[in-house]
Design a protein around this motif. Structure first.
Motif, PDB file in Angstrom:
ATOM      1  N   LYS A   1       0.834  -1.197   0.000  1.00 15.22           N
ATOM      2  CA  LYS A   1       0.000   0.000   0.000  1.00 15.22           C
ATOM      3  C   LYS A   1       0.878   1.260   0.000  1.00 15.22           C
ATOM      4  O   LYS A   1       0.628   2.193  -0.764  1.00 15.22           O
TER       5      LYS A   1
ATOM      6  N   GLN B   1       2.563   1.521  -3.435  1.00 12.89           N
ATOM      7  CA  GLN B   1       1.659   2.059  -4.447  1.00 12.89           C
ATOM      8  C   GLN B   1       1.426   3.551  -4.238  1.00 12.89           C
ATOM      9  O   GLN B   1       1.420   4.332  -5.199  1.00 12.89           O
ATOM     10  N   THR B   2       1.251   3.955  -3.001  1.00 13.84           N
ATOM     11  CA  THR B   2       1.032   5.372  -2.699  1.00 13.84           C
ATOM     12  C   THR B   2       2.206   6.211  -3.173  1.00 13.84           C
ATOM     13  O   THR B   2       2.030   7.269  -3.808  1.00 13.84           O
TER      14      THR B   2
ATOM     15  N   TRP C   1       2.202   6.613  -6.975  1.00 11.58           N
ATOM     16  CA  TRP C   1       1.176   7.519  -7.485  1.00 11.58           C
ATOM     17  C   TRP C   1       1.423   8.968  -7.062  1.00 11.58           C
ATOM     18  O   TRP C   1       1.022   9.896  -7.770  1.00 11.58           O
TER      19      TRP C   1
ATOM     20  N   THR D   1      -1.256   7.098   4.604  1.00  9.10           N
ATOM     21  CA  THR D   1      -1.537   6.155   3.526  1.00  9.10           C
ATOM     22  C   THR D   1      -2.977   5.665   3.571  1.00  9.10           C
ATOM     23  O   THR D   1      -3.539   5.281   2.539  1.00  9.10           O
TER      24      THR D   1
ATOM     25  N   PHE E   1      -4.935   7.501   1.034  1.00  4.00           N
ATOM     26  CA  PHE E   1      -4.664   7.333  -0.388  1.00  4.00           C
ATOM     27  C   PHE E   1      -5.820   6.600  -1.057  1.00  4.00           C
ATOM     28  O   PHE E   1      -6.275   5.557  -0.575  1.00  4.00           O
ATOM     29  N   SER E   2      -6.315   7.175  -2.136  1.00  4.55           N
ATOM     30  CA  SER E   2      -7.460   6.633  -2.889  1.00  4.55           C
ATOM     31  C   SER E   2      -8.737   6.590  -2.061  1.00  4.55           C
ATOM     32  O   SER E   2      -9.693   5.898  -2.425  1.00  4.55           O
TER      33      SER E   2
ATOM     34  N   MET F   1      -4.285  11.729  -3.008  1.00  4.34           N
ATOM     35  CA  MET F   1      -4.372  11.925  -1.570  1.00  4.34           C
ATOM     36  C   MET F   1      -4.815  13.371  -1.314  1.00  4.34           C
ATOM     37  O   MET F   1      -4.170  14.311  -1.780  1.00  4.34           O
TER      38      MET F   1
ATOM     39  N   TYR G   1       6.267  12.279   2.128  1.00  5.25           N
ATOM     40  CA  TYR G   1       6.669  10.900   1.826  1.00  5.25           C
ATOM     41  C   TYR G   1       8.130  10.797   1.400  1.00  5.25           C
ATOM     42  O   TYR G   1       8.869   9.944   1.886  1.00  5.25           O
TER      43      TYR G   1
END
Length: 799
Positions: A299, A302-303, A306, A657, A660-661, A668, A687
């Motif tokens: 996770k 992926q964050t 993106w 996180t 996120f999404s 975010m 991040y």
């Protein structure tokens, strides 16, 4: 040669992505099939998305509609923008049969790609599946919108596809201040080009829209949006056999200069849409490869990927003004000082250096033109009008930004170019804003609370770091006397911050230094705020603080903890807090969090903050009251890492996180989890700094052609890598693996002219040994040190 190779690579990518079926050669879906994608949530279909580009971008809702959203220009921040003007409020599609009209108003699925979007509709009664895809080509003032209509039934479908564009050629925020006056739009249909062309009657502002397919009708419609726009419809007759599909590709293009420019862009996009999409896809693949993170925690992995895409979404190029990162979408699509000063450090760590240098050039040139004294602006619209000439903290933070970027690029000419602004700024900071000459400048910092403009903790912390960084810059440029003066100021500030701002009562640094009268006024305002938000614990604490002030009055400056604002953690973020104070303050800060991160203002949290969940309920008038935000949470992660607590830092990253999404897939929000800007520039600071520079410990010294790597990974990250980190003309990859038997660290660099200084923590289990490469070895009281110019350096600690 480089351009030729790039063209060959693009051709190969285009051929590879081209569908085999001749009928599908214009289909965006085929090109997007192997791209990363994230599907949205049903409950957030009625919330915004962005189709991003550096010239044009589009904001609509995930259900396919274009509501009038935004507060900066009320109801106008959505739609299609080509700064410094807006092009359209949006568009709508409908399917017309002889006896029925079906509007495509409620997409049931939204899918986000790094460089485009897809909306899906199903018309069950008509046996039609419809997808709507769009992307903005790089460097062009337009957008491509494609509909794919698939007949899932057993009979041929004959109908009219209608596309209505709602033009709204109007200026951006503050347009009236440089004579950008909105006129009525008028539109004409150009038969020879099969498109509508609209013009603002008072300006040379144009927008054109049409499709590659033949037009069966064109008509003027009533405009349903506020403002001075127009509504115009195109019709296309379609006949779709069973099991077959048809594709309609629309182009929307504009110009704030001329009709010819708008039409030229229209033709370029209309004729080359698939090639332009392939080019953008390839560029985003390269963004993904830079600073490529691989983790057990997929996770966060992926964050981070993106967020690199999000960073590109926020680049705004207005050739007549400049290029730079903007703060956020949809309400802050222009340029800011402090937002950039946080974010650009993160941008550099993920390899997006070109826009870093362009943003700094823009901020520096405009600040010098408007202020001329080294003071850095706060906010500027895309038409070049400066709204706020600068808050106090932005000037010292600019100095630290210049040093940080110089560490990455190693370019002495870069330092020579911008150090004069740094010197002027620090002089202005102390001579014009420190009336009592105690080294703490007076004025607003990050907290925009009325009356909170005395000697602020964040301004003091960032000022200390600025003088420390400026001393290093002066030393590199061989201004030895100045370097010594700056360092003395930095040392004095560090001592004074730890002495003057610390509160033993609260185990925290104070919000501000001030007089009793100011503190009492702020406390009264804070009590009203806490009462309005129903925070009884905060009211009780504030009443006690007020009572203590009244019973122990003083006419001198002293520290006050009133709001528990996040900025009280900046001494730890800047690593200037004494260690014992830092650990106490970090523990105190844990009280002011919820599952998504750190409260902007601590008194806004309630007793159940540790277990809160769900959406953020903002006020009807846009406000940050009660907010948890990504920047304070990221600052806390940086602070924890500075005092060797990576597991605590990771906890804050995990909180962020979770957002996120949450509402917009692949992004975010600014306010956690689903309020404010749908994409925010400074998220990358929160991040990239903890991950790149602290967990993996990559600390560049570009001017010395050296990279220090001092890893301190969280325990959970037992098999992690960070690859292709760009440092000037070098590229660094770090691989870390921990098992019960051994800890292995492998560093690979592209350029052997550089020195790698790998510095792991000492262990009671023994010493690291070299498995590959050659290195000179030494040690400090806490670390081993391996200095190497090998392309590969691998060490291992056997447990």
């Amino acid at each position: 040669m480089k351009k030729l190779l790039a063209l060959i690579g693009l051709l190969i990518a285009f051929i590879a992505c081209s569908p085999e079926n001749e009928n599908e050669t214009h289909n965006f879906q085929a090109l997007l099939a192997d791209s990363p994608s994230i599907k949205g949530k049903q409950e957030y279909l009625n919330s915004p998305y962005v189709t991003a580009g550096n010239r044009v971008y589009m904001v609509g809702h995930q259900n396919g509609t274009f509501p009038e959203i935004g507060w900066h220009i009320k109801g106008e921040m959505g739609g299609i923008w080509n700064h410094p003007i807006k092009l359209m409020d949006g568009f709508r599609a409908a399917l017309r049969w002889e006896d029925e009209i079906v509007k495509l108003a409620d997409a049931h699925t939204f899918i986000n790609y790094p460089f485009g979007n897809e909306l899906q509709y199903t018309l069950e009664r008509k046996n039609l599946n419809i997808s709507r895809l769009h992307f903005v080509p790089d460097d062009l003032e337009g957008i491509s919108v494609q509909y794919k209509l698939e007949n899932t039934g057993e009979t041929t479908l004959n109908f009219e596809f209608e596309f209505t564009g709602y033009t709204d050629l109007r200026p951006t925020w503050l347009g009236e201040e440089n004579n950008m006056i909105d006129g009525q739009d008028s539109a004409e249909f150009l038969d020879d080009l099969n498109l509508w062309l609209a013009k603002d009657e008072l300006n040379s502002w144009y927008v054109a829209f049409g499709a590659e397919n033949s037009i069966s009708l064109n008509a003027v419609q009533e405009n349903e949006y506020m403002g001075k726009g127009s509504a115009n419809r195109l019709g296309h007759s379609l006949s779709i056999a069973p099991g077959s599909s048809e594709t309609l590709t629309f182009t929307i293009a504009g110009s704030y200069n001329s009709k010819e420019a708008a039409l030229q862009t229209y033709q370029e996009i209309q004729n080359n849409a698939l090639q332009l999409l392939a080019a953008k896809k390839q560029r985003y693949q390269q963004l993904a490869k830079q600073s490529k993170l691989t983790l057990p925690d997929k996770k966060i992995e992926q964050t981070f990927e993106w967020l690199k895409y999000n960073c590109d979404w926020l680049v705004r190029n207005v050739p007549e003004v400049g290029t730079g990162i903007t703060a956020g979408i949809p309400d802050y699509p222009w340029w800011f000082g402090v937002d950039s000063e946080y974010a650009l450090k993160g941008y550099m760590a993920i390899g997006q250096s070109d826009v870093v240098h362009k943003t700094i050039e823009l901020l520096d040139s405009v600040s010098n033109a408007v202020n001329g004294n080294g003071k850095i602006i706060h906010e500027m619209s895309t038409n070049g009008v400066v709204f706020n000439k600068g808050n106090i903290n932005e000037t010292p933070q600019y100095a630290s930004l210049i040093w940080e970027i110089f560490q990455w690029n190693g370019d002495i000419e870069f330092l020579k170019k911008y150090f004069p602004t740094v010197k002027k700024g620090l002089q202005w900071l102390m001579e014009e804003n420190d009336q009592n000459r105690n080294l703490f400048p007076d004025g607003f910092g990050m907290m925009e609370i009325h009356g909170l403009n005395s000697e602020m903790i964040d301004v003091a912390s960032y000022t200390q770091r600025a003088f420390s960084d400026a001393a290093k810059m002066a030393s590199v440029l061989e201004e030895k006397t100045l370097a010594k003066e700056y360092q003395q100021t930095a040392d004095d500030l560090k001592a004074n911050i730890n002495k003057e701002f610390w509160s033993d009562e609260f185990d925290s640094y104070a919000d501000f230094l001030g007089k009793d009268t100011q503190a009492l006024h702020l406390i009264d305002d804070a009590i009203v705020r806490a009462d309005t938000l129903n925070k009884p614990w905060a009211i009780e604490e504030l009443e006690q603080t007020k009572k203590k002030i009244l019973s122990n009055p003083s006419d001198k400056l002293r520290p006050f903890v009133v709001h528990h604002n996040w900025v009280v953690n900046t001494p730890m973020e800047m690593k200037i807090a004494d260690k014992d104070k830092a650990l106490k303050a970090l523990n105190t800060a844990e009280r002011f969090v919820n599952p998504f991160g750190v409260f902007v203002t601590g008194i806004d949290r309630d007793a159940s903050a540790g277990s809160d969940d769900g959406s953020f309920s903002g006020s009807k008038v846009f406000s940050y009251t009660g907010a948890v935000m990504t920047l304070p949470t990221g600052v806390q992660a940086v602070a924890e890492n500075n005092y060797n607590r990576p597991d605590k830092a990771l906890d804050y990253l995990k909180r962020m996180t979770r957002t996120f999404s949450y509402a917009l897939p692949g992004s975010m929000y600014e306010v956690s989890p689903d309020y404010g800007m749908i994409a925010q520039a400074w998220n990358i600071y929160s991040y990239a700094i903890p991950i790149v520079q602290q967990f993996f410990g990559i600390m560049p010294h570009g001017h010395l052609k050296k990279v220090v790597i001092k890893p301190q990974l969280p325990k959970e990250w037992d098999d992690a890598s960070l690859e292709n980190v760009l440092v000037a003309d070098n590229e660094i990859s770090v691989y870390y693996k921990s098992t019960p038997q051994a800890i292995n660290i492998r560093v690979v660099q592209l350029n052997p002219d550089w020195t790698i200084e790998l510095t792991p923590l000492k262990s009671e289990e023994g010493s690291y040994k070299i498995l590959e490469g050659k290195a000179e070895q030494s040690e400090t009281s806490t670390h081993q040190k391996f200095s190497s110019s090998s392309k590969v350096l691998e060490i291992q600690l056997d447990l």
